[in-house]
Write a protein that holds these residues in place. Sequence first.
Motif, PDB file in Angstrom:
ATOM      1  N   UNK A 206     -14.500  13.965  -9.926  1.00 24.37           N
ATOM      2  CA  UNK A 206     -13.959  12.610 -10.084  1.00 24.37           C
ATOM      3  C   UNK A 206     -12.918  12.223  -8.933  1.00 24.37           C
ATOM      4  N   UNK A 207     -11.942  13.278  -9.057  1.00 21.38           N
ATOM      5  CA  UNK A 207     -11.025  13.108  -7.865  1.00 21.38           C
ATOM      6  C   UNK A 207     -11.270  13.010  -6.357  1.00 21.38           C
ATOM      7  N   UNK A 208     -12.375  13.690  -6.231  1.00 14.08           N
ATOM      8  CA  UNK A 208     -13.005  13.576  -4.984  1.00 14.08           C
ATOM      9  C   UNK A 208     -13.597  12.105  -4.648  1.00 14.08           C
ATOM     10  N   UNK A 209     -14.368  11.948  -5.699  1.00 11.44           N
ATOM     11  CA  UNK A 209     -15.132  10.426  -5.578  1.00 11.44           C
ATOM     12  C   UNK A 209     -14.068   9.242  -5.516  1.00 11.44           C
ATOM     13  N   UNK A 210     -12.753   9.396  -6.332  1.00  3.77           N
ATOM     14  CA  UNK A 210     -12.211   8.471  -5.956  1.00  3.77           C
ATOM     15  C   UNK A 210     -11.409   8.406  -4.811  1.00  3.77           C
ATOM     16  N   UNK A 211     -11.332   9.406  -4.170  1.00  5.75           N
ATOM     17  CA  UNK A 211     -10.439   9.577  -2.701  1.00  5.75           C
ATOM     18  C   UNK A 211     -11.579   8.828  -1.774  1.00  5.75           C
ATOM     19  N   UNK A 212     -12.754   9.254  -2.089  1.00  5.21           N
ATOM     20  CA  UNK A 212     -13.775   8.738  -0.841  1.00  5.21           C
ATOM     21  C   UNK A 212     -13.926   7.156  -1.410  1.00  5.21           C
ATOM     22  N   UNK A 213     -13.779   6.802  -2.473  1.00  7.95           N
ATOM     23  CA  UNK A 213     -13.940   5.160  -2.691  1.00  7.95           C
ATOM     24  C   UNK A 213     -12.650   4.535  -2.196  1.00  7.95           C
ATOM     25  N   UNK A 214     -11.426   5.334  -2.419  1.00  8.29           N
ATOM     26  CA  UNK A 214     -10.319   4.645  -1.943  1.00  8.29           C
ATOM     27  C   UNK A 214     -10.400   4.486  -0.434  1.00  8.29           C
ATOM     28  N   UNK A 215     -10.767   5.555   0.280  1.00  6.61           N
ATOM     29  CA  UNK A 215     -10.689   5.555   1.763  1.00  6.61           C
ATOM     30  C   UNK A 215     -11.738   4.500   2.094  1.00  6.61           C
ATOM     31  N   UNK A 216     -12.818   4.241   1.533  1.00  9.28           N
ATOM     32  CA  UNK A 216     -13.601   3.116   1.969  1.00  9.28           C
ATOM     33  C   UNK A 216     -12.921   1.999   1.666  1.00  9.28           C
ATOM     34  N   UNK A 217     -12.261   1.582   0.730  1.00  6.38           N
ATOM     35  CA  UNK A 217     -11.475   0.534   0.437  1.00  6.38           C
ATOM     36  C   UNK A 217     -10.261   0.238   1.515  1.00  6.38           C
ATOM     37  N   UNK A 218      -9.742   1.120   1.916  1.00  4.42           N
ATOM     38  CA  UNK A 218      -8.747   1.293   2.905  1.00  4.42           C
ATOM     39  C   UNK A 218      -9.468   0.563   4.167  1.00  4.42           C
ATOM     40  N   UNK A 219     -10.677   1.050   4.560  1.00  6.68           N
ATOM     41  CA  UNK A 219     -11.282   0.735   6.006  1.00  6.68           C
ATOM     42  C   UNK A 219     -11.453  -0.964   5.608  1.00  6.68           C
ATOM     43  N   UNK A 220     -12.054  -1.377   4.315  1.00  5.48           N
ATOM     44  CA  UNK A 220     -12.196  -2.825   4.312  1.00  5.48           C
ATOM     45  C   UNK A 220     -11.027  -3.553   4.535  1.00  5.48           C
ATOM     46  N   UNK A 221      -9.828  -3.094   3.929  1.00  8.04           N
ATOM     47  CA  UNK A 221      -8.473  -3.709   4.184  1.00  8.04           C
ATOM     48  C   UNK A 221      -8.225  -3.604   5.390  1.00  8.04           C
ATOM     49  N   UNK A 222      -8.278  -2.641   6.136  1.00 10.38           N
ATOM     50  CA  UNK A 222      -7.624  -2.486   7.422  1.00 10.38           C
ATOM     51  C   UNK A 222      -8.395  -3.506   8.352  1.00 10.38           C
ATOM     52  N   UNK A 223      -9.678  -4.019   8.236  1.00 15.52           N
ATOM     53  CA  UNK A 223     -10.139  -5.138   8.865  1.00 15.52           C
ATOM     54  C   UNK A 223      -9.136  -6.187   8.780  1.00 15.52           C
ATOM     55  N   UNK A 224      -8.839  -6.569   7.695  1.00 18.98           N
ATOM     56  CA  UNK A 224      -8.288  -7.886   7.099  1.00 18.98           C
ATOM     57  C   UNK A 224      -6.732  -7.984   7.876  1.00 18.98           C
ATOM     58  N   UNK A 225      -6.298  -6.540   7.814  1.00 14.78           N
ATOM     59  CA  UNK A 225      -4.982  -6.239   8.546  1.00 14.78           C
ATOM     60  C   UNK A 225      -4.928  -6.751   9.877  1.00 14.78           C
ATOM     61  N   UNK A 226      -5.984  -6.285  10.547  1.00 13.53           N
ATOM     62  CA  UNK A 226      -6.086  -6.522  11.978  1.00 13.53           C
ATOM     63  C   UNK A 226      -6.414  -7.878  12.368  1.00 13.53           C
ATOM     64  N   UNK A 227      -7.445  -8.641  11.527  1.00  9.47           N
ATOM     65  CA  UNK A 227      -7.575  -9.911  11.836  1.00  9.47           C
ATOM     66  C   UNK A 227      -6.158 -10.762  11.683  1.00  9.47           C
ATOM     67  N   UNK A 228      -5.244 -10.375  10.528  1.00  7.28           N
ATOM     68  CA  UNK A 228      -4.089 -11.133  10.430  1.00  7.28           C
ATOM     69  C   UNK A 228      -3.424 -11.143  11.722  1.00  7.28           C
ATOM     70  N   UNK A 229      -3.234  -9.674  12.280  1.00 11.93           N
ATOM     71  CA  UNK A 229      -2.340  -9.745  13.414  1.00 11.93           C
ATOM     72  C   UNK A 229      -2.937 -10.356  14.701  1.00 11.93           C
ATOM     73  N   UNK A 230      -4.489 -10.400  14.771  1.00 12.75           N
ATOM     74  CA  UNK A 230      -5.034 -10.945  15.794  1.00 12.75           C
ATOM     75  C   UNK A 230      -4.981 -12.721  15.728  1.00 12.75           C
ATOM     76  N   UNK A 231      -4.991 -13.229  14.425  1.00 11.39           N
ATOM     77  CA  UNK A 231      -4.745 -14.628  14.452  1.00 11.39           C
ATOM     78  C   UNK A 231      -3.460 -14.875  14.779  1.00 11.39           C
ATOM     79  N   UNK A 232      -2.223 -14.264  14.488  1.00 14.81           N
ATOM     80  CA  UNK A 232      -1.101 -14.639  14.806  1.00 14.81           C
ATOM     81  C   UNK A 232      -1.097 -14.473  16.415  1.00 14.81           C
ATOM     82  N   UNK A 233      -1.451 -13.577  16.975  1.00 13.41           N
ATOM     83  CA  UNK A 233      -1.334 -13.410  18.371  1.00 13.41           C
ATOM     84  C   UNK A 233      -2.011 -14.448  19.125  1.00 13.41           C
ATOM     85  N   UNK A 234      -3.349 -14.779  18.638  1.00 13.70           N
ATOM     86  CA  UNK A 234      -4.022 -15.894  19.357  1.00 13.70           C
ATOM     87  C   UNK A 234      -3.029 -17.239  19.151  1.00 13.70           C
TER      88      UNK A 234
END
Length: 237
Positions: A206-234
């Motif tokens: 379960x611990x490994x499954x939770x880490x895998x799931x959280x890593x996937x969540x991080x990658x989804x959030x990462x796109x939104x972080x980058x978009x926020x920075x791109x928007x400000x830059x544009x």
Amino acid sequence: MIFIIKDSNDNREDGRSFDELRSLKIESGILKRADGSAYLELGGNKILVAVYGPRESFIKRLLRPNTGVIRCRYNMAPFSVDDRKRPGPDRRSIEISKITAEALRPSLLLKSFPNSMIDVSIEVIEAEGGTRCAGITAAAVALADAGIPMKDIVVGCAAGKVNDEIVLDLSEKEDKEGQADVPIAIMPRTNEITLLQTDGSLTEYEFEKAIDLAINGCHEISKIQRNALKRKYEESL
Ligand code: UDP
């Protein structure tokens, strides 16, 4: 005989599937006076981050001749939670301030500015579970907005165990009533983990499954972080 097919949505009170994040919005560069800033909403969380530096510090004993130093302050507003929170630092906020600095530090090229200090101020205006990860996510955007040289934009997300299911991004109710919570932060380009905590009990699987799931969540959030920075830059072009 009647068979009831269990939909995984049945497991979560807010209707999310096991691998679904709460709604997320990030904006960067929203404070005029700070060198960098970010505002984040994740479900019912509202978090504001200001970054100052790199700059000379008044507290000379904190400075280092060979490297820059990062200092974080996580603060929950008294009105951010159901029972008014007593203002000022407590054990929990001191712990979260410390682990936030530790989660962000590996991404920063601190050696480029010796004898300098970066101050990160995280204000939780409304809290609804998962504020430590959300604070790290917003702080990383604010650091990038401040133009601080870094290897990667750190991102935080939690997974946990609720009703015997491993689920992503626990709400406050899930955090309080669930069986376990595993907040993590990563540098998404390499998946290097910069924060890993566990509250509750999980099997190794379960611990490994939770880490895998959280890593996937991080990658989804990462796109939104980058978009926020791109928007400000544009917008500033
Ligand atoms: N919380 C609260 N009062 C407090 C501290 C926390 O109501 O003094 C709530 C808040 O919604 C927070 C949640 O409990 O997000 C879970 O807190 P935890 O310490 O697990 O940290 P978090 O999940 O926010 O990273």
